[in-house]
Design a protein around this motif. Sequence first.
Motif: not given
Length: 500
Positions: A374-375, A383-384, A477-479, A482-483
Amino acid sequence: MASREFLKILSSARLGDVLAQQKLASAYLTGSFKTPIQPTNALVWLEKAYLAHINQSLESSRFDLPSFAPLNELLTKIPLSDVFSSPSFGFAWARFWELAETISTQNTQEVTHEVNAGAKWQLANLLTNPAHSELQSELREWVKSKNTPLKIEQLSKLNFEDLRELAKKYLQELADSESTFTHLAKALLIELQPKNQTLTSLWDSWVAENNEEALHRSAELGLTVAKLTLGLRLARIDQIGQAEKIEGGKSNASLKKAAYWLELAAKDGDRDAWFALGEIYRRPQFSGYSATESDRCFDRAADLGHPQAQFRKGANLWRKREKIEEPVRGLQASYWIWQAHQQGVTEATELLQKILESVPNPKHNEWYELATLADHALNHHAEHKLDEEWILMCHRIIIANQFQMSKAELLLCEVSQLQHEHCVVVDIRWELPKILPRLVQIETISQRRSLLAAGKAFSGTALDQEGNLRQRRYRFDRVTAWLNTNITKRQIDESDVELV
């Protein structure tokens, strides 16, 4: 190397953006964006912001121009004694006198009482503090040579000595008021007490020869330390032990005399005198015995920074926590115990460990790997192209790792209200009433940085913007997916991660 955000602010400031100029000045005052603290640079940018603001006000008929209030607040945080060599000192000199002479009313929002007090303190400190004696001589010549009258007509007619007398009046006003600068003003007034040759020789005689008569005389002449010393001796309080141990057999007559001298020293703002008075009022043989008055004296000593008084106050609040009405039980107690702990009181450190949870090493916490991802995502959010809700969720994950939160706490805590000076309050009773709040000590720089970054991200965020618990779970859950899918450990360079 300056950060991109700092360079962006600098660019806008150079183009004349008033808010950017204020942010730049704030950075030079606080050291944010890893900027070196330079009051001189801060003053230069505040002058630019002030002039730009005036020009915009004259050229525009809009009523939504930014207020002067934030600019005034920043300006009064600049120590005048540190910026005398600045090319903008003339601006600061004139502006500080304007702010000091402005009486804040209910209809005045541009100059608050705190700004008014701040301006008075800076001027009084510059013009009366003995530590700035050399600077005061240079300033006297500067005032003569510059020949630039102040904007306030009655002040423009005053010479340097007249202005100095006015600054002394400011100092007394601050000492008699209740503001952030009251304690500083009282301390400076104590330092400015008369120290003529007779008084000095009397005190030296007591120190060198243990001359009791000299001690009494110097106390009568108003020397604060002599009043304190005489009061402690009359009460037989152990001065070496920070006025903590009193001889039980001392007579009431001696205690009354001791209280008299200690009260005089206490009025001068001496914290040891307040603490000793608290001890005396607790003595059964003292005719003025009063537990209430004793607690008041201890509280005053604690407010002035006496370590043992702070511990006593905190421990007392902790014992009575069941009877005290406060949003989170034990929060007040933990603050005072933490203050005593900061000053090295061993008992405070031991009690603090029982009240506050300690999680100084986030690498041992369950969210560490996810927080690392996350950091990295936040450091490369452009960029993301992360949505705002995803950015907020990343901050939640980092905060949860820093303070060892459960998943429910991660999703529900009110991030903007987490931080207190000494600890984090994790309270999710608004959604889950049966889960008790937790107090977690802030111990590392990375914890404070993560709180600062999250606070900025969440500032101005509406309470319902992140949705309810079900919606937050779905976004989490989505984050998380994705990470784990889009960011690999190879992408995370050691210099990119600051989770310590």
